[in-house]
Design an enzyme around this catalytic site. Structure first.
Site, PDB file in Angstrom:
ATOM      1  N   CYS A 173       0.865  -1.191   0.000  1.00  0.00           N
ATOM      2  CA  CYS A 173       0.000   0.000   0.000  1.00  0.00           C
ATOM      3  C   CYS A 173       0.900   1.239   0.000  1.00  0.00           C
ATOM      4  CB  CYS A 173      -0.961  -0.015   1.190  1.00  0.00           C
ATOM      5  SG  CYS A 173      -0.168  -0.176   2.797  1.00  0.00           S
ATOM      6  N   ARG A 208      -1.975  -0.884   5.547  1.00  0.00           N
ATOM      7  CA  ARG A 208      -3.224  -1.392   5.001  1.00  0.00           C
ATOM      8  C   ARG A 208      -3.001  -2.762   4.357  1.00  0.00           C
ATOM      9  NH1 ARG A 208      -4.858   3.785   1.442  1.00  0.00           N
ATOM     10  NH2 ARG A 208      -2.593   4.024   1.460  1.00  0.00           N
TER      11      ARG A 208
END
Lengths: 148, 287
Positions: B245, B250
Site C-alpha cells: 500500500c 493497510r
C-alpha cells in the site's frame, strides 16, 4: 501585525508546556470532547456532504466549511464521520479556537506543520498527513476568500 | 455476521469473537493488545486489561526506517508481560487495520501464537461492552524471541519485489483506485503520498483492503473473499503473492486475509510500499 494568529500562538505555547505523551493525549482527548461545538450545523451543510469539502488524505472522513462573519473574518465548521476519529476531532476544535475570527491574511499563511506542535513529532506519517490535510483545507478556504 | 466457524476460513482459529475476548479477560495465558491508527483511542478507553502496542513508538526503529531489532522486540514483549506461549489477541480501529499490522510484526520475530478479535474496537464499542481508562501493567517477563527478525517469510523488501515483478509475480495493490492510478499525486495543494511518482507497481491488481471487511468491521466470509480476490480479480491461490500500500499497514490487512482466511501459502507484505517504490530511482511503474 504578527504573521501568526494570536490565538494560534497562544495554543501552541500552551502545548509547549506539555512534557509527557500521556499528558498530551489527555489534553487532546479533552479537546475532542468539545467537538460538538464545532460540528457543522444543518443550516450550513447536511449529509451527504458535498465532496468538495472532504479533507483529502484524512482517514477519519473529515470535512471543512467556512462561513463569513460580518467583520469579514471566517468561522470554520467541521465534521468527522468516523466516530473513532478522535485526533481529527481534537484538531478541528483547535483550529476553530485558534483560527475562527482571525485575520484572513494570517489564516492563509498558517503552515500545516503546526500539527506537530499539537500532536508531537512522533505522530505517524499517515496520521500526520490526514491532520495536516485539515489544516490545509482551512488555509485553502482563507486563500480562496483572499483571491475573490 | 455469521459465526467465525461458519465462514469456511482456511484457518478460522486466527480469529476470535468479541464474546470470546469478554470470556477470557482474566485468562493469564491470553494478552489482549490494542493497536490503533488513532493514538488517542486507547487512552480514551480500552478493553479492560488490554495493553497498547503503538506502531510508531513500539514497533518502528526510531532512527532507521525499519522495524525494531530482536532486542527491542524482546524488551517490548517483556514489558507487556508475555512469554512465547502467551496467546496474543490484537484488536484496533479501522477494521483491525493496525491490529493486523502489529500481528504481522510479531510474526517477524516468530510469535505465531497470535489472533485478531473480529470486528475490532468498533464492534466491541457498538456492542456496548465495557471500556476502561485504568492504566494497565503486568509483571515484566524475560521474553526470548524464537529467532532474529525474519525478513524473508512474511516480508518483502524492495529488491525482492523487483525480482518478483521481473518474474511477472502476483501483486496486490490495496490502496484506493485514485492512489493506484496516480491521480492523487496530481491534486494540487493537498498532502500527498510523499512520493515523487504516482501509479502502481507493474502487474499489480488493485483490490482496496477495505473490501475484505464488512460495515461492522468483521471479515467477510471465505466465499465472499474468494469472489473478490479470485473470481473478480483473478488471483491464483497457489502463486507467490506480494501485497503493498503506502507504508505497508493497510496491506498487512490484505496479507492477513490472503494468508490465513484464504490460506494462500506464500504471501509477503512489502512494507516499503509506495513511499519507497514511488521514490526509488529506476524502478518500473505503471499508471
Amino acid at each position: 501585525m504578527s504573521d501568526i494568529p494570536a490565538k494560534l500562538q497562544e495554543s501552541i505555547e500552551d502545548f509547549s508546556f506539555i512534557t509527557t505523551r500521556t499528558e498530551r493525549q489527555e489534553y487532546l482527548i479533552q479537546l475532542a470532547g468539545s467537538f460538538d461545538d464545532v460540528k457543522v450545523p444543518e443550516r450550513i451543510a447536511a449529509t451527504p456532504y458535498d465532496e468538495n469539502h472532504r479533507v483529502p488524505a484524512c482517514e477519519s472522513d473529515a470535512f471543512v466549511w467556512a462561513e463569513e462573519n460580518e467583520d469579514g473574518t471566517l468561522k470554520f465548521w467541521f465534521d468527522v464521520l468516523n466516530p473513532q476519529g478522535l485526533s481529527a476531532m481534537a484538531m478541528a476544535v483547535i483550529l476553530d479556537q485558534s483560527l475562527s475570527g482571525a485575520p484572513i491574511e494570517q489564516v492563509a499563511n498558517v503552515q500545516s506543520d503546526i500539527v506537530l506542535d499539537f500532536f508531537g513529532k512522533s505522530i505517524s506519517m499517515g496520521k500526520g498527513q490526514g491532520l495536516m490535510g485539515i489544516v490545509n483545507m482551512v488555509v485553502a478556504e482563507a486563500k480562496r476568500r483572499l483571491n475573490t | 455476521m455469521s459465526e467465525i466457524s461458519e465462514r469456511s476460513y482456511a484457518n478460522s482459529d486466527v480469529l476470535v469473537s468479541t464474546q470470546w475476548v469478554a470470556d477470557n479477560l482474566d485468562n493469564p495465558k491470553i494478552r489482549i493488545v490494542e493497536s490503533n491508527e488513532d493514538p488517542l483511542l486507547y487512552p480514551s478507553g480500552h478493553i479492560p486489561g488490554a495493553v497498547e502496542v503503538d506502531w510508531t513508538s513500539d514497533l518502528n526503529d526510531p532512527i532507521v526506517r525499519d522495524y525494531i531489532s530482536q532486542d527491542a522486540f524482546e524488551a517490548l514483549a517483556s514489558r507487556i508481560g508475555i512469554t512465547p506461549d502467551t496467546t496474543v489477541v490484537f484488536y484496533g480501529d479501522k477494521s483491525n487495520w493496525w491490529a493486523t499490522y502489529a500481528l504481522w510484526v510479531f510474526r517477524l520475530f516468530g510469535h505465531t501464537n497470535a489472533k485478531i478479535m473480529d470486528g475490532g474496537r468498533k464492534k466491541w464499542v457498538d456492542e456496548g461492552r465495557e471500556l476502561s481508562r485504568e492504566a494497565v501493567s503486568y509483571e515484566a517477563t524475560q521474553y526470548k524471541a524464537a529467532h532474529d527478525r525474519d525478513d524473508k517469510t512474511d516480508r518483502a523488501l524492495r529488491d525482492d519485489v523487483l525480482k518478483h515483478v521481473q518474474a511477472s509475480g502476483q501483486l496486490v495493490d490495496v490502496r484506493s483506485p485514485a492512489e493506484y492510478t496516480g491521480e492523487k499525486l496530481h491534486m494540487e495543494g493537498y498532502p500527498q503520498e510523499g512520493a515523487l511518482r504516482g501509479g502502481h507497481i507493474p502487474g499489480a491488481r488493485n483490490i482496496p483492503w477495505s473490501r475484505a471487511a464488512n460495515e461492522d468491521g468483521t471479515f467477510k466470509s471465505a466465499d465472499e473473499l474468494r469472489k473478490i480476490y479470485e473470481e473478480e480479480q483473478g488471483l491464483n491461490s497457489g502463486n507467490p503473492t506480494v501485497t503493498y500500500c503506502r507504508i505497508g499497514e493497510r496491506s498487512s490487512h490484505s496479507w492477513f486475509v490472503l494468508s490465513f482466511l484464504l490460506g494462500y501459502p506464500n504471501v509477503r507484505n512489502y512494507d516499503g510500499s509506495w513511499t519507497e517504490w514511488g521514490n526509488s530511482v529506476g524502478v518500473p511503474i505503471e499508471k
